[in-house]
Design a protein around this motif. Structure first.
Motif, short mmCIF file in Angstrom:
data_model
loop_
_atom_site.label_atom_id
_atom_site.label_comp_id
_atom_site.label_asym_id
_atom_site.label_seq_id
_atom_site.Cartn_x
_atom_site.Cartn_y
_atom_site.Cartn_z
N ALA A 172 0.82 -1.21 0.00
CA ALA A 172 0.00 0.00 0.00
C ALA A 172 0.85 1.26 0.00
O ALA A 172 0.44 2.29 -0.54
N ILE A 173 2.04 1.18 0.59
CA ILE A 173 2.96 2.32 0.58
C ILE A 173 3.40 2.64 -0.86
O ILE A 173 3.68 3.79 -1.21
N HIS A 174 3.44 1.60 -1.71
CA HIS A 174 3.86 1.78 -3.10
C HIS A 174 2.72 2.20 -4.02
O HIS A 174 2.96 2.48 -5.20
N ARG A 175 1.50 2.19 -3.55
CA ARG A 175 0.32 2.67 -4.29
C ARG A 175 0.18 2.08 -5.69
O ARG A 175 0.13 2.83 -6.69
N PRO A 176 0.13 0.77 -5.85
CA PRO A 176 -0.10 0.22 -7.19
C PRO A 176 -1.44 0.70 -7.73
O PRO A 176 -2.44 0.71 -7.00
N PRO A 177 -1.50 1.12 -8.98
CA PRO A 177 -2.72 1.72 -9.53
C PRO A 177 -3.96 0.83 -9.46
O PRO A 177 -5.09 1.34 -9.37
N HIS A 178 -3.79 -0.49 -9.50
CA HIS A 178 -4.94 -1.38 -9.56
C HIS A 178 -5.30 -1.99 -8.19
O HIS A 178 -6.13 -2.89 -8.13
N LEU A 179 -4.69 -1.49 -7.12
CA LEU A 179 -5.09 -1.91 -5.78
C LEU A 179 -6.34 -1.13 -5.40
O LEU A 179 -6.31 0.09 -5.31
N GLU A 180 -7.44 -1.86 -5.15
CA GLU A 180 -8.74 -1.21 -4.91
C GLU A 180 -9.24 -1.32 -3.48
O GLU A 180 -10.05 -0.48 -3.06
N ALA A 181 -8.81 -2.33 -2.72
CA ALA A 181 -9.34 -2.50 -1.36
C ALA A 181 -8.43 -3.46 -0.60
O ALA A 181 -7.71 -4.28 -1.19
N LEU A 182 -8.48 -3.34 0.75
CA LEU A 182 -7.64 -4.15 1.62
C LEU A 182 -8.44 -4.62 2.83
O LEU A 182 -9.38 -3.94 3.27
N TRP A 183 -8.04 -5.77 3.37
CA TRP A 183 -8.44 -6.17 4.72
C TRP A 183 -7.15 -6.64 5.40
O TRP A 183 -6.65 -7.73 5.15
N VAL A 184 -6.60 -5.79 6.27
CA VAL A 184 -5.32 -6.05 6.92
C VAL A 184 -5.60 -6.54 8.33
O VAL A 184 -6.16 -5.82 9.16
N ASP A 185 -5.19 -7.77 8.62
CA ASP A 185 -5.49 -8.37 9.92
C ASP A 185 -4.21 -8.58 10.73
O ASP A 185 -3.25 -9.20 10.24
N ALA A 186 -4.21 -8.07 11.96
CA ALA A 186 -3.18 -8.38 12.97
C ALA A 186 -1.76 -8.17 12.46
O ALA A 186 -0.91 -9.05 12.54
N ALA A 187 -1.50 -6.97 11.95
CA ALA A 187 -0.19 -6.69 11.35
C ALA A 187 0.43 -5.44 11.96
O ALA A 187 -0.22 -4.41 12.07
N PRO A 188 1.72 -5.51 12.33
CA PRO A 188 2.43 -4.33 12.83
C PRO A 188 2.88 -3.44 11.69
O PRO A 188 2.90 -3.85 10.53
N ILE A 189 3.26 -2.20 12.02
CA ILE A 189 3.80 -1.28 11.01
C ILE A 189 5.22 -0.83 11.36
O ILE A 189 5.77 0.03 10.69
N THR A 190 5.79 -1.41 12.40
CA THR A 190 7.22 -1.22 12.70
C THR A 190 7.78 -2.54 13.21
O THR A 190 7.06 -3.36 13.78
N GLY A 191 9.08 -2.73 13.01
CA GLY A 191 9.74 -3.89 13.59
C GLY A 191 10.32 -3.59 14.95
O GLY A 191 10.40 -4.45 15.81
N ASN A 192 10.72 -2.33 15.13
CA ASN A 192 11.40 -1.92 16.36
C ASN A 192 10.47 -1.16 17.29
O ASN A 192 10.91 -0.40 18.13
N GLY A 193 9.15 -1.36 17.10
CA GLY A 193 8.19 -0.68 17.96
C GLY A 193 7.38 -1.66 18.78
O GLY A 193 7.37 -1.60 20.01
#
Length: 631
Positions: free
Chosen positions: A133-154
């Motif tokens: 999602a950070i790379h914003r691919p043009p054809h990405l339309e929707a997400l369901w993100v389950d139980a995922a961190p956004i840092t390794g050192n946090g």
């Protein structure tokens, strides 16, 4: 049941020429041919084997294909049947973002694709969604993100400057099925033997390169050493794949659901990610938080740890897939099914149950779902509960003169972890005598040796670090307890938690931990009450000013610190007590601080520390809780 046709090991070329393997599921005609026409696509990218029947084939591939989607389940680079063997580094895969982008755009270019792609996945498969999602691919339309961190050192591999040890057994799971040792029985046996002796392994820390079973897969042993020794946020921790938190302004503005549980190890970051994106993105966003640990939503269990939360807590794929299908039907197929108008936030408020022991031997804590417009709820009132001399916890600010409490932190006898919000802490069981191991795969022999959820806070024989006579945690000399009087009326705490302390130590570096509990009164089923852990966290003092640098303490000097705990939503019933435990260790949730100030993961000795907590009007230590007003 609608027929499905599967094409195995479809190879997709990435921009650097490496090919990634995927299985393609499509609705089929009665003759077994793919249906004609272009279809929206559900994509999941996994490090856990795209052919896993429980995690991938049935709940993702077959389910969504039967409901009119093309489904792509792909092995990550260096995993399964994908190329790039040797280029897999657990979470630290620098090509993750480009691979996600290229995969999505490859799908959009296929004759069977209508160009609308949604992504699903939990844990690591949720992490790769965030990176894509950070790379914003043009054809990405929707997400369901389950139980995922956004840092390794946090909150994933380290927290508050300490190492979260649940990543150690996780590395063994990844090492055992690493393709680089697929044809090396000796290496696989070394990994398996290490996984069967995980307790002994973590008790021999610090780990040394070339001296762990992970030596059989050098890439992953190097990652282990990073987790152990790299506390400062250096270039490795701040690379894109390990840190999306500092890049959320680039996150794709597409409809997204974030789901997690109050006992999931990543609930703090999931809820914060939702909060931040809700402020900047225009697309519909949703947050779902249940009374789950890292896996309970998908397993369908209403029991977590030693606690029963009731039928409403039981989702499993029956509910989970129905919810996901409605989400993607709306955004990928354009169906007007009402999800647009639903509340942005769904929270399970824990508590309000019978408080008795169920027939299966669990505390019935209960709970119920509630909808909110925002996270945190705007009507929650931040309230200070002060730590008072004598062990009281009150909303009244201290007026008494300064006082302090001192305890000995002995790293050779740390406070044990009795339930926690961690990923499954797997120990592998040996193959039963007389049985062929080929018929009993490792995943069928794993058990968690550190329960991932709420437990009565008493030591017990089967837990790591516990010793006879197995006291209540509140009876340990190195656990400092502060609790309210029995509540005259119920109080709901829903939102973030911060603990502010004034502390000192005889050591140049030490840890301070905090744990919030809901204390049940004694009852016939629980004669000593039930001391239920809700949330805990830690701060390694060399990182008290942040993770950008290390700063040792001056012995005896008083420091003001803040410890962030994961958020909760819990109803403390009348007659219960709010309790906060302060200590200096929580093992093996976190690695033990040797108190020496030596480089992380390279200490040569253990030293006892005299740690002090200051209280009173001049140095008011307190916990900040979000109290919901009475309706």
């Amino acid at each position: 049941m609608s027929p499905v046709v599967v094409a195995h090991d479809v190879m997709m070329k990435m921009r650097d020429g490496v090919r990634l393997a995927a299985d393609l599921y499509r609705p089929a005609t009665p003759a077994g041919e793919p249906v004609e026409g272009r279809l929206p696509t559900i994509l999941t990218r996994t490090s856990y084997d795209k052919a896993n029947p429980v995690m991938q084939v049935e709940p993702v591939g077959m389910f969504f294909a039967r409901h009119g989607y093309a489904v792509v389940i792909q092995d990550l680079r260096g995993r399964g049947h994908s190329e790039g063997v040797g280029d897999y580094h657990h979470r630290a895969n620098p090509k993750e973002g480009p691979d996600g982008y290229d995969t999505i755009e490859w799908i959009a270019a296929q004759a069977w694709s209508d160009g609308k792609i949604g992504m699903v996945g939990s844990s690591h498969s949720g992490c790769v969604q965030n990176v894509a999602a950070i790379h914003r691919p043009p054809h990405l339309e929707a997400l369901w993100v389950d139980a995922a961190p956004i840092t390794g050192n946090g909150w994933e591999s380290r927290q508050g400057g300490a190492m979260r040890l649940h990543m150690v057994p996780a590395l063994f799971v990844h090492a055992h099925d690493a393709p680089e040792i697929r044809d090396d029985p000796a290496a696989r046996k070394r990994i398996e033997d290490g996984a069967m002796n995980i307790r002994r392994l973590i008790e021999t820390m610090p780990f040394k390169v070339g001296h762990t079973p992970l030596t059989a897969v050098p890439n992953l042993e190097r990652v282990l050493m990073r987790y152990q020794e790299n506390g400062v946020s250096d270039a490795w921790w701040t690379q894109e794949v390990m840190d999306q938190k500092s890049r959320l302004e680039r996150y794709a503005d597409v409809p997204t659901v974030f789901s997690t549980g109050w006992y999931d190890c990543f609930v703090a970051e999931v809820t914060d990610q939702f909060r931040r994106l809700a402020r900047q993105n225009k697309s519909k966003l949703r947050l779902v938080v249940g009374p789950w640990n890292h896996t309970a939503m998908r397993s369908g269990s209403s029991v977590v740890g030693e606690v029963e939360f009731g039928k409403a807590a039981s989702w499993g794929y029956r509910v989970y897939n129905a919810e996901r299908l409605r989400w993607f039907d709306r955004w990928l197929k354009g169906r007007k099914n009402g999800v647009d108008g639903e509340a942005a936030v769904r929270l399970f408020i824990m508590g309000g149950g019978r408080g008795a022991k169920t027939a299966r031997g669990h505390l019935h804590h209960g709970g119920a779902w509630r909808q909110e417009k925002t996270w945190p709820p705007k009507r929650a009132v931040p309230t200070q509960f002060y730590l008072r001399a004598g062990g009281a916890l009150t909303t009244e600010a201290p007026s008494e003169k300064a006082s302090s409490l001192t305890w000995t932190h002995d790293p050779s006898h740390p406070v044990p972890t009795v339930g926690a919000a961690i990923a499954p802490f797997f120990e592998w069981m040996p193959v039963p005598s007389g049985m062929d191991g080929a018929y009993l795969p490792p995943r069928a022999r794993m058990r968690s040796v550190v329960p991932d959820g709420p437990m009565h806070q008493r030591e017990r024989q089967d837990l790591i670090g516990c010793r006879a006579p197995y006291p209540l945690m509140s009876e340990r000399h190195d656990v400092i307890v502060f609790q309210s009087e029995p509540l005259a009326r119920a109080i709901e705490v829903t939102g973030p938690i911060h603990v502010h302390l004034f502390v000192a130590s005889s050591a140049p570096d030490t840890d301070f931990t905090a744990k919030l509990l809901d204390v049940y009164p004694p009852s016939p089923d629980y004669p000593e009450g039930f001391h239920m852990n809700l949330a805990d966290s830690i701060l390694r003092m060399r990182f008290r000013s942040g993770l950008e640098r290390e700063e040792m303490m001056k012995p005896g000097r008083v420091y003001e610190i803040s410890i962030e705990l994961p958020p909760i939503a819990n109803l403390f019933e009348a007659g219960h007590r709010l309790r906060l435990d302060i200590a200096s260790s929580n093992f093996p949730h976190f690695d033990v601080n040797p108190n020496t100030g030596e480089p992380l993961g390279r200490h040569t000795k253990l030293t006892r520390a005299q740690n002090t907590l200051h209280l009173g009007a001049r140095r008011p230590s307190y916990v900040l809780l979000s109290i919901m007003p009475r309706r």
